[in-house]
Design an enzyme around this catalytic site. Sequence first.
Site, mmCIF file in Angstrom:
data_model
loop_
_atom_site.group_PDB
_atom_site.id
_atom_site.type_symbol
_atom_site.label_atom_id
_atom_site.label_comp_id
_atom_site.label_asym_id
_atom_site.label_seq_id
_atom_site.Cartn_x
_atom_site.Cartn_y
_atom_site.Cartn_z
ATOM 1 N N GLU A 187 0.856 -1.192 0.000
ATOM 2 C CA GLU A 187 0.000 0.000 0.000
ATOM 3 C C GLU A 187 0.892 1.242 0.000
ATOM 4 O O GLU A 187 1.881 1.312 0.744
ATOM 5 C CB GLU A 187 -0.873 -0.047 1.257
ATOM 6 C CG GLU A 187 -2.295 0.369 1.051
ATOM 7 C CD GLU A 187 -3.100 -0.528 0.117
ATOM 8 O OE1 GLU A 187 -3.095 -0.283 -1.111
ATOM 9 O OE2 GLU A 187 -3.749 -1.470 0.608
ATOM 10 N N ASP B 167 -4.486 0.821 -8.860
ATOM 11 C CA ASP B 167 -5.898 0.480 -9.048
ATOM 12 C C ASP B 167 -6.212 0.153 -10.502
ATOM 13 O O ASP B 167 -6.889 -0.831 -10.804
ATOM 14 C CB ASP B 167 -6.790 1.647 -8.599
ATOM 15 C CG ASP B 167 -6.448 2.120 -7.203
ATOM 16 O OD1 ASP B 167 -5.816 1.360 -6.467
ATOM 17 O OD2 ASP B 167 -6.807 3.263 -6.861
#
Length: 425
Positions: free
Chosen positions: A45, A199
């Site tokens: 992340e 994403d």
Amino acid sequence: MERKQYPQPALEAAQKFATVFQDDGVYAGPLSAAWAPGRVNIIGEHTDYNDGFVLPLAVDRVSAFAGRTRQDQEVRLWSAHFEEYAQFSLEQLPGSFEQQRQGLPGWARYVLGVVAELVRAGFALKGFDAVVAGDVPLGGGMSSSAALEVATVYACAQFSGGQLKIGDGEESRLQKMEVAALCQRAEHIASGLRSGILDQAASCLGQPGQAVLLDCRSFAYQYFPFSDPEVAIVVIDTSVRRELASTAYNERRQQCEEATSLLREAILRDEPENAQAREIKALRDITPEQFARYKDQLPELLRKRAGYVIAEDERVMQVVELLKRNDFEAVGQVLWQGHAGLRDEYEVSCSELDALVDIAHSVPGVLGARMLGGGFGGCTINLVRQEAVTALTQAVEEQYPERTGRQASIDICRAAGGPGMVIME
Ligand code: GLA
């Protein structure tokens, strides 16, 4: 292909099309659909914009378009979710982007952004009418906006009849990672979020039952099976949405850039002959050993930010090795560690996300959990033994409202395929 194989939102959009749009002779093609999935990220992340590694998978939730090509240059959209129209023109794009953007609702700005980028890249698009539907929770950390962006590229390919081809074959005009990069640029201009490639890449590269390890610098990628029948991927939504999340996100990105240049200067001061250090461009280029040696030269805040990112890149590689041995117990341990870093060092968690991770921690059979995506709200990802899913659900239902005054929603996801398109009649 049988209709039942299409994702549900594609069917829903196709069914609504005839009730929303009138066929007044303006159409130049059959009813077609296109869709693209949302994602979860197993680990990695805030590493993407540091040129590091991520390990996401596409989920069985999509954004979908169903519609028909028009003979003119208008794009007319109906959002099934917001029950709202939006319309823009292909004429004078990308020049007219900023002006047209002003008049559009948020969701349609992503569509316009992608269309403007496709025109900028030289594709001659045709106008179309379409219904937009989806089952990716909006703003919940499963990348509904990336799913919409990638679906837009596939919809344009479908509605523009042959001019725009996608795939990794030689004759294709746009490779999958080029689609992802184009959608990332669209996200930047549409929302002002300086997001990384995670994403959009996860949406483009989805394969059933597989997670994908992506090098966010070279764009090289490799698949790893992620489909143990005994382990469920449970996504729990805090129901928290933070409007200012994109400001904090851009600020983190800037802090990483600052930490990189300070570390580079410190290393070069000490080792002027170090050729590797001259090539440092992102936190990805700083080894854990270099960081341990030079971290004290950073202000405390930047030390925490950079320390998190460098450790998180290591965690991605650790998880990849564990997946090769199918050791989900150990993968879970790495997830807890990832959450602690996001909470304490990168400081992008919030009390509701922490509460969900805490609750998960107290349930036997939950192998690991952490916040998912950009942070400040949205979802957690939980790796859970199948037999513990009910216990986790009960614990969340009992404890989360008590601790936060909110309701959480719980979703079980599977690693699913990437984008698709089909002619429906
Ligand atoms: C958001 C961004 C991604 C990535 C994640 C954090 O989802 O869009 O590019 O940076 O946050 O990993």
